[in-house]
Design a protein around this motif. Structure first.
Motif, PDB file in Angstrom:
ATOM      1  N   VAL A  26       1.130  -1.082  -0.143  1.00  0.00           N
ATOM      2  CA  VAL A  26      -0.038  -0.119  -0.017  1.00  0.00           C
ATOM      3  C   VAL A  26       0.970   1.252  -0.018  1.00  0.00           C
ATOM      4  O   VAL A  26       0.529   1.876  -0.896  1.00  0.00           O
ATOM      5  CB  VAL A  26      -0.982   0.053   1.193  1.00  0.00           C
ATOM      6  CG1 VAL A  26      -1.433   1.240   1.303  1.00  0.00           C
ATOM      7  CG2 VAL A  26      -1.953  -1.150   1.176  1.00  0.00           C
ATOM      8  N   MET A  27       1.891   1.156   0.544  1.00  0.00           N
ATOM      9  CA  MET A  27       2.853   2.340   0.810  1.00  0.00           C
ATOM     10  C   MET A  27       3.542   2.639  -0.433  1.00  0.00           C
ATOM     11  O   MET A  27       3.711   3.856  -0.858  1.00  0.00           O
ATOM     12  CB  MET A  27       3.741   1.957   1.952  1.00  0.00           C
ATOM     13  CG  MET A  27       4.423   3.621   2.352  1.00  0.00           C
ATOM     14  SD  MET A  27       5.421   3.218   3.872  1.00  0.00           S
ATOM     15  CE  MET A  27       4.131   3.283   5.041  1.00  0.00           C
ATOM     16  N   ASN A  28       3.960   1.616  -1.185  1.00  0.00           N
ATOM     17  CA  ASN A  28       4.753   1.700  -2.473  1.00  0.00           C
ATOM     18  C   ASN A  28       3.757   2.330  -3.437  1.00  0.00           C
ATOM     19  O   ASN A  28       4.130   3.210  -4.007  1.00  0.00           O
ATOM     20  CB  ASN A  28       5.120   0.430  -2.928  1.00  0.00           C
ATOM     21  CG  ASN A  28       6.310  -0.234  -1.799  1.00  0.00           C
ATOM     22  OD1 ASN A  28       6.662   0.406  -0.579  1.00  0.00           O
ATOM     23  ND2 ASN A  28       6.956  -1.092  -2.458  1.00  0.00           N
ATOM     24  N   SER A  29       2.576   1.600  -3.510  1.00  0.00           N
ATOM     25  CA  SER A  29       1.545   2.139  -4.608  1.00  0.00           C
ATOM     26  C   SER A  29       1.225   3.683  -4.272  1.00  0.00           C
ATOM     27  O   SER A  29       0.746   4.296  -5.161  1.00  0.00           O
ATOM     28  CB  SER A  29       0.528   1.169  -4.687  1.00  0.00           C
ATOM     29  OG  SER A  29      -0.264   1.259  -3.488  1.00  0.00           O
ATOM     30  N   SER A  30       1.364   4.028  -3.122  1.00  0.00           N
ATOM     31  CA  SER A  30       0.654   5.289  -2.646  1.00  0.00           C
ATOM     32  C   SER A  30       1.446   6.453  -3.329  1.00  0.00           C
ATOM     33  O   SER A  30       1.076   7.584  -3.145  1.00  0.00           O
ATOM     34  CB  SER A  30       0.410   5.440  -1.325  1.00  0.00           C
ATOM     35  OG  SER A  30       1.712   5.502  -0.583  1.00  0.00           O
ATOM     36  N   LEU A  31       2.702   6.065  -3.867  1.00  0.00           N
ATOM     37  CA  LEU A  31       3.521   6.976  -4.072  1.00  0.00           C
ATOM     38  C   LEU A  31       3.119   7.901  -5.228  1.00  0.00           C
ATOM     39  O   LEU A  31       3.379   9.100  -5.459  1.00  0.00           O
ATOM     40  CB  LEU A  31       5.036   6.704  -4.548  1.00  0.00           C
ATOM     41  CG  LEU A  31       5.925   6.037  -3.522  1.00  0.00           C
ATOM     42  CD1 LEU A  31       7.109   5.340  -3.993  1.00  0.00           C
ATOM     43  CD2 LEU A  31       6.286   7.013  -2.574  1.00  0.00           C
ATOM     44  N   HIS A  32       2.117   7.285  -5.948  1.00  0.00           N
ATOM     45  CA  HIS A  32       1.648   8.150  -7.272  1.00  0.00           C
ATOM     46  C   HIS A  32       1.008   9.345  -6.727  1.00  0.00           C
ATOM     47  O   HIS A  32       0.904  10.236  -7.411  1.00  0.00           O
ATOM     48  CB  HIS A  32       0.464   7.167  -7.773  1.00  0.00           C
ATOM     49  CG  HIS A  32       1.026   6.153  -8.943  1.00  0.00           C
ATOM     50  ND1 HIS A  32       1.584   6.621 -10.021  1.00  0.00           N
ATOM     51  CD2 HIS A  32       1.191   4.896  -8.697  1.00  0.00           C
ATOM     52  CE1 HIS A  32       1.964   5.468 -10.538  1.00  0.00           C
ATOM     53  NE2 HIS A  32       1.880   4.375  -9.845  1.00  0.00           N
ATOM     54  N   TRP A  33       0.321   9.504  -5.523  1.00  0.00           N
ATOM     55  CA  TRP A  33      -0.361  10.635  -5.205  1.00  0.00           C
ATOM     56  C   TRP A  33       0.440  11.286  -3.932  1.00  0.00           C
ATOM     57  O   TRP A  33       0.513  12.575  -3.654  1.00  0.00           O
ATOM     58  CB  TRP A  33      -1.858  10.191  -4.874  1.00  0.00           C
ATOM     59  CG  TRP A  33      -1.974   9.310  -3.899  1.00  0.00           C
ATOM     60  CD1 TRP A  33      -2.117   7.911  -4.175  1.00  0.00           C
ATOM     61  CD2 TRP A  33      -2.227   9.150  -2.374  1.00  0.00           C
ATOM     62  NE1 TRP A  33      -2.501   7.241  -3.064  1.00  0.00           N
ATOM     63  CE2 TRP A  33      -2.456   7.817  -1.955  1.00  0.00           C
ATOM     64  CE3 TRP A  33      -2.390  10.420  -1.609  1.00  0.00           C
ATOM     65  CZ2 TRP A  33      -2.687   7.787  -0.645  1.00  0.00           C
ATOM     66  CZ3 TRP A  33      -2.570  10.185  -0.318  1.00  0.00           C
ATOM     67  CH2 TRP A  33      -2.585   8.741   0.263  1.00  0.00           C
ATOM     68  N   THR A  34       1.353  10.604  -3.332  1.00  0.00           N
ATOM     69  CA  THR A  34       2.034  11.055  -1.955  1.00  0.00           C
ATOM     70  C   THR A  34       3.225  12.041  -2.645  1.00  0.00           C
ATOM     71  O   THR A  34       3.290  13.114  -1.964  1.00  0.00           O
ATOM     72  CB  THR A  34       2.607  10.266  -1.032  1.00  0.00           C
ATOM     73  OG1 THR A  34       3.320   9.091  -1.613  1.00  0.00           O
ATOM     74  CG2 THR A  34       1.396   9.290  -0.402  1.00  0.00           C
ATOM     75  N   PHE A  35       3.620  11.633  -3.622  1.00  0.00           N
ATOM     76  CA  PHE A  35       4.607  12.443  -4.226  1.00  0.00           C
ATOM     77  C   PHE A  35       4.070  13.997  -4.644  1.00  0.00           C
ATOM     78  O   PHE A  35       4.536  15.109  -3.924  1.00  0.00           O
ATOM     79  CB  PHE A  35       5.314  12.157  -5.412  1.00  0.00           C
ATOM     80  CG  PHE A  35       6.481  11.251  -5.305  1.00  0.00           C
ATOM     81  CD1 PHE A  35       6.654  10.466  -4.125  1.00  0.00           C
ATOM     82  CD2 PHE A  35       7.463  11.008  -6.244  1.00  0.00           C
ATOM     83  CE1 PHE A  35       7.881   9.437  -4.096  1.00  0.00           C
ATOM     84  CE2 PHE A  35       8.393  10.214  -6.210  1.00  0.00           C
ATOM     85  CZ  PHE A  35       8.755   9.637  -4.834  1.00  0.00           C
ATOM     86  N   PRO A  36       3.116  14.078  -5.466  1.00  0.00           N
ATOM     87  CA  PRO A  36       2.544  15.482  -5.565  1.00  0.00           C
ATOM     88  C   PRO A  36       1.835  16.174  -4.393  1.00  0.00           C
ATOM     89  O   PRO A  36       1.842  17.262  -4.323  1.00  0.00           O
ATOM     90  CB  PRO A  36       1.667  15.163  -6.574  1.00  0.00           C
ATOM     91  CG  PRO A  36       1.307  13.819  -6.674  1.00  0.00           C
ATOM     92  CD  PRO A  36       2.475  13.203  -6.013  1.00  0.00           C
ATOM     93  N   GLN A  37       1.449  15.360  -3.585  1.00  0.00           N
ATOM     94  CA  GLN A  37       0.824  15.844  -2.095  1.00  0.00           C
ATOM     95  C   GLN A  37       1.669  16.501  -1.291  1.00  0.00           C
ATOM     96  O   GLN A  37       1.424  17.562  -0.931  1.00  0.00           O
ATOM     97  CB  GLN A  37      -0.083  14.898  -1.402  1.00  0.00           C
ATOM     98  CG  GLN A  37      -1.294  14.300  -1.917  1.00  0.00           C
ATOM     99  CD  GLN A  37      -2.037  13.450  -1.045  1.00  0.00           C
ATOM    100  OE1 GLN A  37      -1.587  12.667  -0.755  1.00  0.00           O
ATOM    101  NE2 GLN A  37      -3.153  13.549  -1.004  1.00  0.00           N
TER     102      GLN A  37
END
Length: 343
Positions: free
Chosen positions: A97-108
């Motif tokens: 979950v943490m890895n795949s969340s990079l798609h939106w945590t990076f820009p957030q």
């Protein structure tokens, strides 16, 4: 800030580092080290006293009216909502979950600071959402000493001749694996500033040379220049403001847009530590902006702004920053100043 066991995270990461490094992971590992270095460079113990001791802080007395207050409230709601979403990832410890969340945590991570900058600009009656204008304003702020030293570094100068300011310990070649010491930390930040300024210069060159009206041309043939001299590069880099931590955060947004995110998803790096670094950087940058906002609005108005936020924000990190860090420091400062005047 929530108590994150940074040392244990780094220790586990270091102990596992020897068995996990491979060629495909090196770019992502270096990128991780850059952000970990930004976070570790922050002087967390003295951040508040540094802010309120800055010459710019003492001169900061903007005019505030209802329009500015409403705008600031709107921007801070966006900033805190984005920071809240960023922080929520850490509450889900599953690595996938943490890895795949990079798609939106990076820009957030980028946009939380983006909105808090807009809020601070609102104290000046500036309501733009233009990212270029915001980057220029923050560059000016950094140069003029709005930020404490541990966040106030920057890079300037011409292509391949970039200068680093306010990072006196950046004296070694940064490591590829884990961060070793203070010099390694500072050197990673310096390298990140240089590579980011390089990318900005190359991007601007492409834009200028791709336009028939703006392209630098060969005086003899009239064709766009293909090989740039030092003087040609100066015409490019003179249009770029100094490169700051805001530009470094911008790399997160643009990595996502350019689909470079895949390199991080497929790399074998410590994503939990990566998220912790992003959260910490956002926390302290927003802390700086919020401290100025409290001075601009006054404690009563700022407290009212907080009270009007949704429950999940009223009981979280925004209140913590105000009640545990900003308010005590400003009250102590006020008492101290009164005693000085009485003397």
């Amino acid at each position: 800030m929530e108590n994150v066991e940074r040392n244990s995270v780094i220790k586990n990461y270091q102990s596992g580092k020897l068995t996990m490094m491979d060629a495909s992971s090196i770019p992502a590992q270096v990128f991780f080290n850059h952000f970990e270095a930004i976070y570790r460079n922050i002087d967390k113990a003295n951040e508040m006293s540094q802010i309120t001791s800055l010459p710019f802080w003492k001169k900061f007395k903007p005019f505030i009216n209802d329009n500015r207050v409403n705008y600031i409230k709107s921007m801070m709601l966006n900033a805190w909502n984005t920071e809240y979403a960023l922080r929520s990832v850490v509450k889900t410890p599953e690595s996938q979950v943490m890895n795949s969340s990079l798609h939106w945590t990076f820009p957030q991570a980028y946009f939380s600071v983006f909105y808090s900058i807009r809020a601070l600009m609102g104290t000046q009656g500036i309501y733009t959402a233009d990212e270029g204008a915001l980057a220029k304003r923050m560059a000016t702020w950094v140069e003029h000493g709005v930020y404490p030293a541990s966040l106030g570094y920057y890079s300037s100068g011409n292509y391949n001749e970039f200068k680093i300011h306010r990072l006196p310990k950046a004296t070694v070649i940064p490591s590829v694996d884990y961060l070793r010491d203070e010099e390694d930390v500072a050197s990673h930040v310096a390298q990140f500033l240089k590579t980011t300024r390089t990318l900005k210069a190359k991007k601007l060159r492409e834009q200028i040379q791709g336009n028939e009206d703006t392209a630098l041309k060969n005086k003899k043939t009239g064709d766009p220049i293909l090989k740039f001299s030092k003087q040609d590069w100066e015409k490019i880099t003179s249009q770029i403001p100094v490169t700051t931590v805001f530009d470094l955060l911008g790399r997160l947004k643009y990595s996502e847009n350019n689909r470079e995110i895949e390199r991080y998803l497929n790399a074998n790096i410590a994503f939990d530590a990566f998220h912790d670094s992003l959260i910490g950087i956002v926390y302290y940058l927003n802390l700086v902006h919020e401290t100025y906002l409290v001075k601009a609005l006054g404690m009563e108005t700022y407290q009212k702004l907080l009270n009007e936020m949704p429950v999940y924000l009223r009981e979280g990190f925004a209140f913590e920053r105000f009640n545990q860090l900003i308010k005590p420091q400003l009250l102590t400062k006020a008492v101290y100043n009164k005693k000085q005047l009485a003397a």
